[in-house]
Scaffold this motif. Structure first.
Motif: not given
Lengths: 313, 274
Positions: A115-119
């Motif tokens: 989810s961090f990478f997506k953001v």
């Protein structure tokens, strides 16, 4: 006119109130017709008339189109801009969408911190294109920009150049900056596509021992036909109406020496300024808009038709 | 097993590598805005020796930056309110009532997804001029409402069709009119779809500089992206101010994103993929 009542239709023992429902679509139709449909249709008409500044002159058939394709500087500018648009599209397809697919696949393979990478990948998409343009202009500044500073520091002085000032690198720099901006968005679409592949299909492939690139090529990609066509069509439309980034970074003449000139920039310049002193420029601008619209409509329709054909086949 | 670990670490290197490419320019913009000019050039990569907000001060005092923020906020909110009201009404009509022409109506709105309105710029300009809306917020607002409608109608009418019609029948039993039904029963159920419409259009309207550039010349009515355009004209040598302006312009959107990143990303793909 007889209304066919459905489950939710208004009661027929109605008063005048039941007719009020017919007013519901009115505001939307009004705004949409006036500000979107009418201007595009009118552009077709405008292209067939002579223009004196902002005043419509006499009907002159396809003269504007003929001048666009035969008269200088329009002739040269048109073909050069079209080549640039095609290059823009190809680089976006290969670099931008290639990286977007790679990143979507990384997240799909359930790395930690997904989810961090997506953001992180999506964040640039939130900026205004004009801010993206200015930000990168500062980074790529030949004398004081950080990219050349870093290259000097690591001993690659020979690679330093005026990225946006050199006709050989300017267009590529602009497309890559646009890719930086848009990658997160395409990644999300491709990720949604990946996540719609049934789990059993992936399981079955793994049991057969299919992994790595073979898994992607023979299982994943065929299952993602539809999202990929959507990505191609959207990339195509966006690359053929691209305007803001070039305008913000390189001005309305696509500096240096028209090396970043795109069709929409050429259109803006012809219709609204730049090629001034020419009385016919509004008509030729409209003719160009019509040509550009035809290119976008035809190619998108062909792609879409191909999808439907595949779906039903 | 070792091969597996190695493969796994390659994936992480790639993931982190691109995260740096993606975030570094933003970080650089933020950090540089707190540095004096000299430091931006001499130590471009270093942390600021001391955080200075001089540039931000300059923006608000000399450039009246709060005015741009107000203008952008006004244009965005007005666009979203009108767009949501119009698109809910038309989608309700398209999805819930079966008249002869509503299939055609739906198709009419869908067509708009393929029409790049930028290409209608010349007639649009003359239209806005004839309506006396040059230099008015309403030029931008009304165009953006029109441009946002196709996608909004697609999303909302799709969502209306998923709501059970028993709800409405119950409402009608209690004597609700169509309008009352819509406002009191259906709209509260549609929050996710309306949220998607709001998000997609908010990003577009807030960040747009094309239409404001064409239609707003009046300094007092310029939006943030236009303010940036001007900033770059006037402060070409003061990089710290430029970076502060860029940071400040991107901040509102990033803050909202931080609060609702999931809805943002889900909403955007819902709009694109459907």
């Amino acid at each position: 006119m007889e209304d066919t009542p459905t489950a939710g239709a208004p009661p027929r023992n109605g008063t005048w109130k039941k007719h009020l429902i017919h007013l519901f679509p009115v505001p939307a139709i009004l705004f949409y017709t006036l500000f979107i449909v009418y201007p595009i249709l009118a552009a077709f008409t405008y292209s067939l008339f002579e223009w004196k500044g902002l005043v419509m002159g006499r009907f002159n058939n396809f003269d504007n189109f003929i001048r666009l394709f035969t008269q200088e500087p329009y002739h040269t500018m048109f073909w050069r801009a079209l080549r640039h648009n095609l290059y823009y599209f190809v680089v976006e397809m290969v670099v931008q969408n290639g990286i977007a697919f790679g990143l979507a696949y990384l997240i799909f393979r359930k790395i930690k911190g997904a989810s961090f990478f997506k953001v992180a990948y999506f964040l640039p998409r939130l900026l205004s294109v004009i801010i993206v343009g200015f930000l990168w202009k500062l980074i790529l500044n030949p004398n004081m920009g950080i990219l050349n500073a870093v290259l000097r520091k690591v001993g690659l002085e020979s690679l330093t150049t005026a990225w946006l000032g050199d006709p050989d690198t300017a267009l590529t720099a602009v497309v890559l900056i646009n890719s930086w901006f848009a990658i997160g968005f395409y990644m999300l679409i491709l990720l949604a596509g990946l996540q719609s592949i049934p789990e059993e299909v992936m399981e079955a492939a793994r049991l057969d021992g299919t992994t790595g690139f073979r898994l992607i090529r023979s299982v994943v990609l065929p299952m993602m036909f539809q999202p990929m066509v959507i990505v191609i069509v959207m990339t195509f439309i966006q690359s053929f109406e691209a305007f803001e980034l070039v305008f913000a970074m390189q001005g309305s003449t696509g500096e240096p020496f028209y090396s970043t000139d795109l069709l929409a920039v050429f259109f803006y310049r012809t219709a609204f300024g730049g090629n001034s002193g020419d009385t016919g420029s509004l008509g030729i601008g409209s003719a160009l808009a019509v040509v550009l619209f035809a290119i976008i409509a035809i190619i998108s329709a062909v792609f879409m038709k191909y999808v439907n054909h595949k779906e039903t086949a | 097993m070792r091969l597996r670990v190695m493969k796994r670490s390659v994936l992480y290197v790639l993931a982190v590598g691109y995260a740096i490419v993606s975030l570094f320019p933003l970080l650089l913009m933020l950090i540089s805005s707190f540095k004096p000019n000299v430091e931006i050039f001499t130590k471009p990569l270093a942390w600021p020796s001391k955080f200075s907000v001089v540039s931000y001060d300059k923006l608000f005092v000399e450039l009246n930056y709060s005015k741009y923020i107000f203008n952008s906020a006004f244009v965005s909110v007005a666009t979203l309110v009108i767009l949501v009201v119009c698109s809910v009404m038309v989608s309700f009509y398209i999805a819930r009532f079966r008249f002869k022409w509503n299939g055609l109506l739906f198709f009419y709105f869908l067509l708009g997804m393929m029409l790049p309105i930028k290409l209608g710029l010349v007639p649009l300009f003359l239209l806005v001029r004839d309506l006396g809306l040059i230099n008015s917020y309403w030029s931008i607002i009304l165009i953006q409402v029109g441009a946002g409608l196709p996608m909004a109608v697609l999303i909302l009418s799709g969502f209306f069709r998923t709501l059970p019609s028993e709800l409405e029948e119950a409402g009608r039993m209690d004597g609700c009119s169509s309008g009352g039904l819509l406002v009191r029963i259906l709209v509260p159920l549609m929050k996710p779809a309306i949220g998607t419409v709001v998000i997609i259009n908010f990003i577009g309207v807030w960040n747009d500089f094309f239409f404001p550039m064409i239609f707003i010349q009046d300094e007092a009515k310029k939006t943030i992206p236009l303010g940036m355009l001007q900033l770059f004209g006037e402060f070409t040598t003061d990089w710290s101010v430029l970076f502060a302006g860029l940071t400040l312009s991107s901040l509102p959107m990033i803050i909202i994103f931080a609060l609702a990143s999931r809805q943002f990303m889900d909403g955007l793909t819902a709009g694109a993929v459907k």
